[in-house]
Motif scaffolding. Structure first.
Motif, PDB file in Angstrom:
ATOM      1  N   ASN A   1     -13.885  -2.274   2.786  1.00  0.00           N
ATOM      2  CA  ASN A   1     -14.017  -1.067   3.369  1.00  0.00           C
ATOM      3  C   ASN A   1     -12.612  -0.810   4.131  1.00  0.00           C
ATOM      4  N   LEU A   2     -12.209  -1.673   4.855  1.00  0.00           N
ATOM      5  CA  LEU A   2     -10.975  -1.197   5.598  1.00  0.00           C
ATOM      6  C   LEU A   2      -9.659  -0.706   4.514  1.00  0.00           C
ATOM      7  N   ARG A   3      -9.616  -1.607   3.596  1.00  0.00           N
ATOM      8  CA  ARG A   3      -8.526  -0.975   2.690  1.00  0.00           C
ATOM      9  C   ARG A   3      -8.873   0.153   1.999  1.00  0.00           C
ATOM     10  N   ALA A   4     -10.234   0.634   1.651  1.00  0.00           N
ATOM     11  CA  ALA A   4     -10.424   1.888   1.259  1.00  0.00           C
ATOM     12  C   ALA A   4     -10.297   2.985   2.330  1.00  0.00           C
ATOM     13  N   SER A   5     -10.096   2.898   3.551  1.00  0.00           N
ATOM     14  CA  SER A   5      -9.920   3.633   4.812  1.00  0.00           C
ATOM     15  C   SER A   5      -8.572   3.765   4.970  1.00  0.00           C
ATOM     16  N   GLY A   6      -7.740   2.990   4.131  1.00  0.00           N
ATOM     17  CA  GLY A   6      -6.163   3.184   4.316  1.00  0.00           C
ATOM     18  C   GLY A   6      -5.583   2.011   5.183  1.00  0.00           C
ATOM     19  N   HIS A   7      -6.300   1.267   5.578  1.00  0.00           N
ATOM     20  CA  HIS A   7      -5.667  -0.072   6.635  1.00  0.00           C
ATOM     21  C   HIS A   7      -5.328  -1.017   5.618  1.00  0.00           C
ATOM     22  N   THR A   8      -4.325  -1.960   6.262  1.00  0.00           N
ATOM     23  CA  THR A   8      -3.910  -3.261   5.401  1.00  0.00           C
ATOM     24  C   THR A   8      -4.442  -4.470   6.040  1.00  0.00           C
TER      25      THR A   8
END
Length: 490
Positions: free
Chosen positions: A252-259
């Motif tokens: 979910n973090l990656r899907a939100s643009g985070h690394t």
């Protein structure tokens, strides 16, 4: 978008939240530790004095040996110990020189990251504990801002605590600790900026339990707001009353643009290990929870709630459950809104039960721990205790007796009691635990350090067969597999 780091809580808080702190033994941890070292976690929430006590009491295993074993297996990952100021294993207060010895032994055994959690946010105690840890050689000290909902715990309250943390040179970073899982994304959007604005550049982490299903969304909001580290559980030791599931939160973090820079394959292997261990040992796996609005008011965690219902059933007073829950909310307010984290839930509930089922007026009966709380043994209450309640408690003869208790024993006094040849680590266990439990641990010898969840069903079968009369033939028959053993006479 930010780069996020993760702290895994499976071994300590996951085990405590989902398995009553008793599910994991030395062998379980030793098997997975080398794998966890390579995942890329910033740290591992590894131990506490509660966990150390359980190792001795329940498993007859030496917790100091477990710390050393894990440090050897995880040379590249910070190992975290969480403590509550001037206490070790027992909830009785310890003297400063005893706590100096505690932290020196922990550092010598391999702990390098320490959380200081004072449930009343007694900043004098927090600062002094941080100083002791740094003197002992601890490399990273994290101070907890323990979150709750009350008339006094507003954003300004936590911002004021954050400003004091920022001014302390022995504190390296802070984390918002939400033990009840009641921090909503909406509140996070006001609380976290208020705290970060006062931390003067010190990093902020978030430790939010998934008890109400809120924390996966709150973690995403926190990532957008500048929180540097999120805390998670793996596989069967995530979700439920533990912390958010690591694999799902990373996705979910990656899907939100985070690394999130960690090894997904190794993370999956760790998660599957805990899944297999839960199945092999018949332990419950954490599952996503539904939201329960009533919890926001009473803040009584699931395990404590179960105990309360059982107590009422034993008294034949199940029908008074609703009245007891209302009294819990009332007592908590009268006692200055203690945060419902151990030992305060037990105190508040004990007093509420006494008020409801005692047969007399409210506060006619007062447990000793409530008296000690009012006397300041657990730190200064966040808000003043209701004057009428304070007077009723302190006017009791028992309050005068407890106020006159002798100070806690010093290290030299402990050495005289337990023998000057007793090693420091054993001395500290004997300080906090009954003598028979420590003796039992020592008699048991070194703990087993090897475990394979896949072979546990076979081992259980063999143990069961060993308790039965001799048989001429044994057949194991299941889809895709058949094993037949015959005696020599056939």
């Amino acid at each position: 978008m930010a780069e996020l780091q993760l702290v895994d809580v499976s071994v300590r808080d996951g085990n405590q939240s989902l398995w009553g702190a008793t599910g994991l033994r030395t062998a379980h941890i030793a098997q997975v530790a080398p794998l966890m070292n390579r995942v890329g976690f910033r740290a591992l929430d590894f131990s506490s004095s509660t966990a150390m006590g359980v190792s001795v009491r329940t498993h007859r295993e030496n917790p100091w040996d477990l710390l050393r074993l894990t440090r050897a297996a995880m040379p590249d990952t910070r190992l975290q110990f969480i403590g509550t100021g001037f206490r070790f294993i027992s909830w009785e207060k310890a003297s400063p020189d005893v706590m100096e010895l505690v932290y020196q032994c922990l550092v010598n055994a391999g702990m390098d990251r320490f959380v200081v959690l004072d449930p009343t946010h007694d900043m004098d105690a927090v600062r002094e504990t941080a100083r002791i840890i740094k003197k002992a050689g601890g490399t990273e000290v994290i101070a907890a801002l323990t979150y709750t909902v009350s008339a006094v715990h507003d954003d300004a309250f936590y911002a004021g605590i954050a400003a004091q943390l920022a001014a302390c040179g022995d504190i390296d970073r802070a984390y918002v600790k939400d033990p009840a899982g009641i921090l909503t994304p909406e509140r996070a959007r006001t609380l976290i900026p208020a705290v970060l604005a006062q931390l003067n550049g010190k990093p902020l982490e978030l430790h939010a339990h998934a008890s109400l299903g809120l924390s996966p969304l709150t973690c995403l909001a926190a990532a957008d707001l500048g929180v540097a580290v999120l805390q998670v559980g793996c596989g069967a030791l995530g979700n439920g009353t533990s912390l958010p599931d690591a694999e799902k939160l990373v996705a979910n973090l990656r899907a939100s643009g985070h690394t999130v820079d960690l090894d997904d394959r190794l993370l999956a292997l760790v998660a599957r290990y805990f899944d297999q261990l839960a199945a092999a040992e018949n332990l419950p796996a954490g599952k996503p929870r539904e939201f329960d609005a009533a919890f926001m008011h009473h803040q009584v965690a699931g395990g404590v709630m179960t105990t309360l219902r059982r107590q009422l059933a034993e008294l034949g007073m199940e029908h008074r459950f609703g009245a007891v829950m209302e009294e819990i909310t009332r007592v908590r307010a009268e006692l200055g809104y203690p945060i419902m984290v151990t030992p305060f839930p037990q105190m508040v509930i004990g007093q509420a039960l006494a008020n409801i089922v005692g047969g007399g007026a409210r506060y006619d009966q007062v447990p000793d721990q409530v008296i000690r709380y009012v006397l300041g043994s657990f730190g200064k209450p966040t808000a003043p205790v209701d004057p009428g309640v304070l007077d009723r408690i302190l006017s009791r003869p028992r309050a005068r007796e407890l106020a006159g208790e002798p100070p806690p024993l010093s290290v030299p006094e402990l050495r005289r009691r337990f023998g000057r040849r007793t090693g420091d680590e054993e001395l500290l266990l004997r300080f906090g635990m009954p003598e028979a439990e420590v003796d039992g641990m020592l008699a048991a010898g070194p703990a087993v350090a090897h475990y394979n969840p896949g072979v546990q069903p076979v081992l259980r079968l063999l143990r069961e067969l060993g308790t039965r009369p001799g048989a001429a033939r044994l057949t194991v028959d299941k889809p895709g597999f058949r094993l037949e053993l015959k005696g020599r006479s056939e």
